[in-house]
Design a protein around this motif. Sequence first.
Motif, mmCIF file in Angstrom:
data_model
loop_
_atom_site.group_PDB
_atom_site.id
_atom_site.type_symbol
_atom_site.label_atom_id
_atom_site.label_comp_id
_atom_site.label_asym_id
_atom_site.label_seq_id
_atom_site.Cartn_x
_atom_site.Cartn_y
_atom_site.Cartn_z
ATOM 1 N N LYS A 162 50.966 30.799 -8.763
ATOM 2 C CA LYS A 162 50.441 30.400 -7.275
ATOM 3 C C LYS A 162 49.285 29.981 -7.047
ATOM 4 C CE LYS A 162 51.689 32.890 -2.973
ATOM 5 N NZ LYS A 162 52.607 33.987 -2.452
ATOM 6 N N GLY A 163 48.381 30.872 -7.546
ATOM 7 C CA GLY A 163 47.005 30.509 -7.380
ATOM 8 C C GLY A 163 46.399 29.265 -7.886
ATOM 9 N N THR A 164 47.176 29.033 -9.063
ATOM 10 C CA THR A 164 46.600 27.614 -9.840
ATOM 11 C C THR A 164 47.285 26.401 -9.002
ATOM 12 O OG1 THR A 164 48.379 28.110 -11.541
ATOM 13 C CG2 THR A 164 45.809 28.438 -11.990
ATOM 14 N N GLU A 192 44.767 25.841 -6.205
ATOM 15 C CA GLU A 192 43.690 25.265 -6.714
ATOM 16 C C GLU A 192 43.857 23.661 -6.919
ATOM 17 O OE1 GLU A 192 42.002 26.865 -10.279
ATOM 18 O OE2 GLU A 192 42.377 28.901 -9.448
ATOM 19 N N ALA A 193 45.190 23.324 -7.482
ATOM 20 C CA ALA A 193 45.301 22.185 -7.795
ATOM 21 C C ALA A 193 45.572 21.170 -6.216
ATOM 22 C CB ALA A 193 46.817 21.835 -8.285
ATOM 23 N N ILE A 194 46.196 21.930 -5.333
ATOM 24 C CA ILE A 194 46.241 21.325 -4.241
ATOM 25 C C ILE A 194 45.028 21.224 -3.407
ATOM 26 C CG2 ILE A 194 47.406 21.448 -1.701
ATOM 27 C CD1 ILE A 194 49.138 20.686 -3.866
ATOM 28 N N ALA A 195 43.961 22.091 -3.416
ATOM 29 C CA ALA A 195 42.782 22.027 -3.031
ATOM 30 C C ALA A 195 42.196 20.865 -3.426
ATOM 31 C CB ALA A 195 41.975 23.411 -3.308
ATOM 32 N N ARG A 196 42.216 20.729 -5.000
ATOM 33 C CA ARG A 196 41.639 19.449 -5.487
ATOM 34 C C ARG A 196 42.202 18.049 -4.860
ATOM 35 N NH1 ARG A 196 38.812 19.025 -10.463
ATOM 36 N NH2 ARG A 196 37.863 21.138 -11.011
ATOM 37 N N VAL A 197 43.356 18.265 -4.963
ATOM 38 C CA VAL A 197 43.965 16.804 -4.267
ATOM 39 C C VAL A 197 43.395 16.398 -2.876
ATOM 40 C CG1 VAL A 197 46.356 16.238 -3.199
ATOM 41 C CG2 VAL A 197 46.410 17.100 -5.409
#
Lengths: 312, 113
Positions: free
Chosen positions: A73-75, A78-83
Amino acid sequence: MSAHDEDHGPSRRKVLECMTWAGTGVLWTVAGGVPTAVGLLDEAMAQEVKGFTFLQISDSHMGFDKPANPNAKGTLEEAIARVKSAPGNPAFMIHTGDISHLSKASEFDDAEKIISQARLDVHYVPGEHDILDDEQGKLYRDRYGRGTKGPGYYSFDANGVHFVGLVNVVDLKGGGLGHLGNDQLEWLEDDLKSRSASQPVVVFAHIPLWTVYPEWGWGTEDGAQALAYLKRFGSVTVLNGHIHQVMQKVEGNVTFHTARSTAFPQPAPGAAPSPGPMKVADDKLRTMLGTASITFRQNEQRLAIVDTPLKA
Amino acid sequence: MKNLTALAAGAALLASLGLASAAEIKVGIDNFTFNPQDVKVKAGDTVVWTNNDDIPHTVASPAHQIRSKPLDTGDSFSFTFTTPGEFKYFCSLHPHMTGRIVVEAATGDNGAK
């Protein structure tokens, strides 16, 4: 069908000459419909990428909590935050399946909660992990299947590009690979029939449509039939997930590409006794997870696929 | 332990047939492989599959209406084979994973094999 209908004759097409990739990603260009790698993409070039961009995210595996990544869930977060902070202005996102780990409603809820923070439309296809409910995919279809056919295949057009989402994870046969089935293949043939060969086509599905490694089930047994229907098109891009690592192949006018997972890495084909979650050193995990960004430059007929890990 | 009802039904059937206690045969699921892949049992025996992988698997044999729920790590599925014959099965998530149960007729002295 609009601007893309102008004729890019075969004379303008160039054959793929070279392919370079390492580190953060590859920049692909399409000259007259044939993808060509022009070199390593660094951050500066990524900033300059303009045109029609969409993102690919894959294999979120909400609910996965094994040693290979106890916090999937955490990763994903992180991926969505980068998006959200990525350069460019992506039009939408495609998700190439395995949203959940066990097709539980709570897992789909978690995925939705996190992925929706990107504030982008998301076009989904299911992975085999998304159809594990008693009714073999009803939960998935209720949530993501509106306007789709059969187990969830569909097509749409965006910025002159034709997108086809295929489902190759249902009705799998013992001893076989991914499977599309006759109904879906007939639908695909019909869907493509009236289209101009100069229209770029993007096909996305969970399991690779090309044979990556049949010993591990990494391929689609009737994928060749689907590709036969796509043969006459000048620019075809096939985007898959499932194998949790970046792999690419160019065959004629077709570029095959698989995206990383946001949940856990898997071994390279044959590099371990079997596929499955691969435990790596903690500081290495994020270099093996990530998303992809795909850009079309209409006027230059360029297409770029950039894979971005969570950590370089 | 999933499918307790199947076990119970099998046990009830055995009791009604007056057979000796049937065997329980274990099949592990390790590294995307059914282990052992080929198993010989007697009618009335119960096969218990246990998933030891970090990824879910299933036991499916559509021709014989056998279909486990997805087995997460550590989950088991049991099936009691009452009819002699060959039962080929696979994992419906990873169909390259295949296995076979050969069921022989019970001889009456089932427990003594």
